[in-house]
Scaffold this motif. Structure first.
Motif, mmCIF file in Angstrom:
data_model
loop_
_atom_site.group_PDB
_atom_site.id
_atom_site.type_symbol
_atom_site.label_atom_id
_atom_site.label_comp_id
_atom_site.label_asym_id
_atom_site.label_seq_id
_atom_site.Cartn_x
_atom_site.Cartn_y
_atom_site.Cartn_z
ATOM 1 N N ASP A 126 0.609 -1.194 0.479
ATOM 2 C CA ASP A 126 -0.302 0.027 -0.067
ATOM 3 C C ASP A 126 1.241 1.695 0.030
ATOM 4 N N SER A 128 1.002 5.674 1.038
ATOM 5 C CA SER A 128 0.092 6.558 1.570
ATOM 6 C C SER A 128 0.687 8.027 1.638
ATOM 7 N N GLY A 237 -9.947 -1.667 -0.414
ATOM 8 C CA GLY A 237 -9.411 -0.494 1.183
ATOM 9 C C GLY A 237 -10.127 -0.467 2.170
ATOM 10 N N HIS A 238 -9.469 -0.355 3.401
ATOM 11 C CA HIS A 238 -9.991 0.704 4.246
ATOM 12 C C HIS A 238 -11.816 -0.387 4.295
ATOM 13 N N GLU A 245 -4.956 -3.471 5.899
ATOM 14 C CA GLU A 245 -4.738 -2.553 6.398
ATOM 15 C C GLU A 245 -3.277 -2.691 6.997
ATOM 16 N N ASP A 248 -1.155 -0.216 5.049
ATOM 17 C CA ASP A 248 -1.802 1.084 5.508
ATOM 18 C C ASP A 248 -0.721 1.568 5.637
#
Length: 284
Positions: A126, A128, A237-238, A245, A248
């Motif tokens: 993932d 950010s 996602g999420h 998770e 992330d």
């Protein structure tokens, strides 16, 4: 460069290059008041970064230049000799950093030993992204993890697709850690990034995000095309998926890491916690 950063970059090298880099490690681990030795250090860093990007031929070429530069420094060839502190080689104090200043740096990787050998192998990656600073992370069900960050500069070559590219660089970080022969399912929550990965798997290695000009993703495209045992799978996602998770969270740690924060300990604890929950969930 810290000793931890050096070890992580060293892990990207094959054994023959590793031995050569270790003999020159003082030129990146110690600040020296000598222009020639500083040049050797810069070349060695470039070699390590090229290896991390997957370009081993470039890494070997730059390493050869570092060795040749050192040989040209009469009286300064310390490749095989123990370090000596001389007038030309006084360690310089490193400048103090503000506690609020960001601390971007090379990728870090590790493994939680108690999960070693777990099969089938599943990984999650993932990214950010916030205010011009990206973080990327991955973990695998056999306990391996990695993080890296990327801060956009004025000469950034990646074009307008920075979020997609950061997602793909997280995959690149994973594949530079896991051996090519291993069968693995990779979970990704970015459909745009997945579209490129699937195209590369089908052989369309020329497909790249709009405006992209750097070499790194071209190397990744060829690497994906050459690894038939990879399976890329979308995960929302999420949505509470434990591996997604965790990836992330690792990407957020990479983006926000600051001086004085023990990134390795935090990442290892996080991965261990999520994998414990993951294995309890699949065993239920």
């Amino acid at each position: 460069m810290t000793a931890t950063q050096f070890r992580c970059l060293l892990a990207c090298l094959p054994d023959p290059l590793t031995a050569r880099v270790v003999r020159l490690q003082r030129y990146v681990l110690v600040s020296l008041d000598c222009t020639g030795c500083q040049e050797v250090g810069v070349l060695l860093k470039l070699a390590l970064l090229s290896a991390r990007a997957g370009d081993l031929p470039a890494a070997e070429t730059v390493l050869h230049l570092a060795e040749r530069t050192l040989r040209a420094l009469a009286g300064h060839d310390h490749t095989f000799a123990p370090p000596r502190i001389t007038r030309l080689h006084r360690p310089r104090p490193r400048p103090a950093r503000s506690a609020a200043a960001p601390s971007p740096g090379p990728a870090l990787a590790g493994q939680v030993a108690r999960w070693t050998g777990t099969r089938p192998l599943v990984a999650a990656t993932d990214a950010s992204w916030k205010r011009g600073h990206g973080g990327m992370g991955f973990l695998t069900t056999d306990g391996r993890w990695g993080i890296g960050d990327w801060k956009v500069g004025p000469q950034d070559p990646t074009g307008p697709s920075k979020i997609i590219i950061t997602e793909l660089r997280a995959v690149q970080l994973l594949l530079s850690t896991v051996e090519a022969r291993v069968e693995m399912t990779v979970l990704i929550d970015s459909l745009p990034a997945l579209s490129y990965l699937w195209r590369w798997q089908s052989g369309d290695v020329s497909a790249l995000p709009p405006g992209y000009e750097a070499p790194h993703l071209r190397l990744l495209a060829r690497r994906v095309a050459d690894r038939p045992r990879l399976r890329f799978q979308h995960v929302k996602g999420h949505s509470g998926h434990l591996l997604n998770e965790a990836a992330d969270s690792l990407a957020a740690i990479a983006r926000r890491r600051a001086p004085g924060f023990d990134v390795e300990a935090r990442a290892s604890d996080l991965v261990d916690s999520f994998l414990t929950s993951w294995n309890q969930q699949i065993s239920a």
